[in-house]
Design an enzyme around this catalytic site. Structure first.
Site, short mmCIF file in Angstrom:
data_model
loop_
_atom_site.label_atom_id
_atom_site.label_comp_id
_atom_site.label_asym_id
_atom_site.label_seq_id
_atom_site.Cartn_x
_atom_site.Cartn_y
_atom_site.Cartn_z
N ARG A 7 -35.16 -14.31 81.26
CA ARG A 7 -35.13 -12.90 80.87
C ARG A 7 -35.19 -11.90 82.22
O ARG A 7 -36.18 -12.28 83.14
CB ARG A 7 -36.61 -12.70 80.44
CG ARG A 7 -36.96 -12.70 79.01
CD ARG A 7 -38.21 -12.16 78.42
NE ARG A 7 -39.35 -11.80 79.04
CZ ARG A 7 -40.30 -11.17 78.76
NH1 ARG A 7 -40.24 -10.68 77.55
NH2 ARG A 7 -41.30 -11.02 79.49
N THR A 48 -34.86 -5.49 82.35
CA THR A 48 -34.34 -4.95 80.90
C THR A 48 -34.95 -5.95 79.74
O THR A 48 -35.00 -5.59 78.90
CB THR A 48 -32.99 -5.34 80.83
OG1 THR A 48 -32.43 -6.71 81.00
CG2 THR A 48 -32.25 -4.43 81.96
N ASP A 56 -47.19 -15.74 82.36
CA ASP A 56 -46.05 -16.47 82.39
C ASP A 56 -45.84 -18.11 82.12
O ASP A 56 -46.51 -18.66 83.19
CB ASP A 56 -45.26 -15.97 83.69
CG ASP A 56 -43.96 -16.38 83.96
OD1 ASP A 56 -43.38 -17.63 83.44
OD2 ASP A 56 -43.22 -15.51 84.25
N ASP A 99 -44.04 -20.26 84.96
CA ASP A 99 -44.85 -20.16 86.30
C ASP A 99 -46.05 -20.99 86.37
O ASP A 99 -46.45 -21.51 87.21
CB ASP A 99 -44.96 -18.55 86.64
CG ASP A 99 -43.88 -17.82 87.19
OD1 ASP A 99 -42.66 -18.52 87.37
OD2 ASP A 99 -43.98 -16.82 87.43
#
Ligand code: PRP
Ligand code: URA
Length: 209
Positions: free
Chosen positions: A104, A108, A200, A203
């Protein structure tokens, strides 16, 4: 929300609560995603078709059941989806594994595909498309587009945490895809992260920033 199911199994809910904690390190995070992946697979595979098969036991000949119909493929969306694969393979060890690489854009939130590697006979397989997070839905939608472009017709999307926005977007784009999640969370924040979420997933799974 049709075609949408929250898997409410107590073991899944308990493990997901631990996974969400910000103080869980990479090792425990990885183990939990693996375990929840396996438990989700148990629930998601409930409707796999069976057929009769004649076998011989040491005592007699008998008609019993075996899995029938379409063969399975597990397709993780990289990176975070990789964390769910081994758990699912523990239950369905003969499944083939494809990969769709997607990231991603942080500004945006648009998804970008960078890799597609699928079993050759993907069009005749039942597909479990897996990714821990369904946020805006952009990545899942693009992954399903990509699978359908290659002939796939039978796709289940399996995630751990979903935002209502992502569920609605995926349902609108691909109403034929059944969506399974361990939790339907509250919303997305202004950065496109799921609230309360778990941060995340990629991560945390791989120890990157
Ligand atoms: C995360 C996650 C999903 C995607 C969900 O991946 O694993 O693929 O975001 O967001 P969306 O529904 O808004 O598209 P990310 O892009 O962070 O890549 P990574 O797994 O490599 O970290
Ligand atoms: N991707 C993640 O890994 N986490 C979120 O909360 C949203 C997208």
């Amino acid at each position: 929300m049709s075609n949408f199911q929250v898997i409410n199994h107590p073991l899944i809910q308990h493990k997901l609560s631990i996974l969400r904690r910000k103080d869980m390190g990479t090792k425990v995070f990885r183990e939990l995603v693996d375990e929840i992946g396996m438990l989700m697979a148990y629930e998601v595979s409930r409707d796999l078709p069976l057929e009769d098969v004649e076998i011989e036991t040491p005592i007699t000949t008998t008609t019993q059941k075996q899995l029938a119909g379409k063969k399975l493929a597990i397709v993780p969306i990289l990176r975070a989806g990789i964390g769910m694969v081994d758990g699912i393979l523990k239950l369905i060890p003969a499944a083939k594994v494809g990969h769709i690489g997607m990231y991603r854009d942080e500004e945006t939130l648009e998804p970008h595909e960078y890799l597609v590697k699928l079993p050759e006979d993907i069009s005749s397989r039942q597909i479990f498309l897996v990714d821990p997070m369904l946020a805006t839905g952009g990545s899942a939608i693009l992954a399903v587009d990509s699978l359908k472009k290659r002939g796939a017709t039978n796709i289940k999307f399996v995630c751990l945490v979903a935002a209502p926005e992502g569920v609605q977007a995926l349902q609108k784009a691909h109403p034929d895809v059944n969506i399974y999640t361990a939790s339907l969370d509250e919303k997305l924040n202004e950065h496109g992260y799921i609230v309360p979420g778990l941060g995340d997933a990629g991560d945390r799974l791989f120890g990157t920033k």
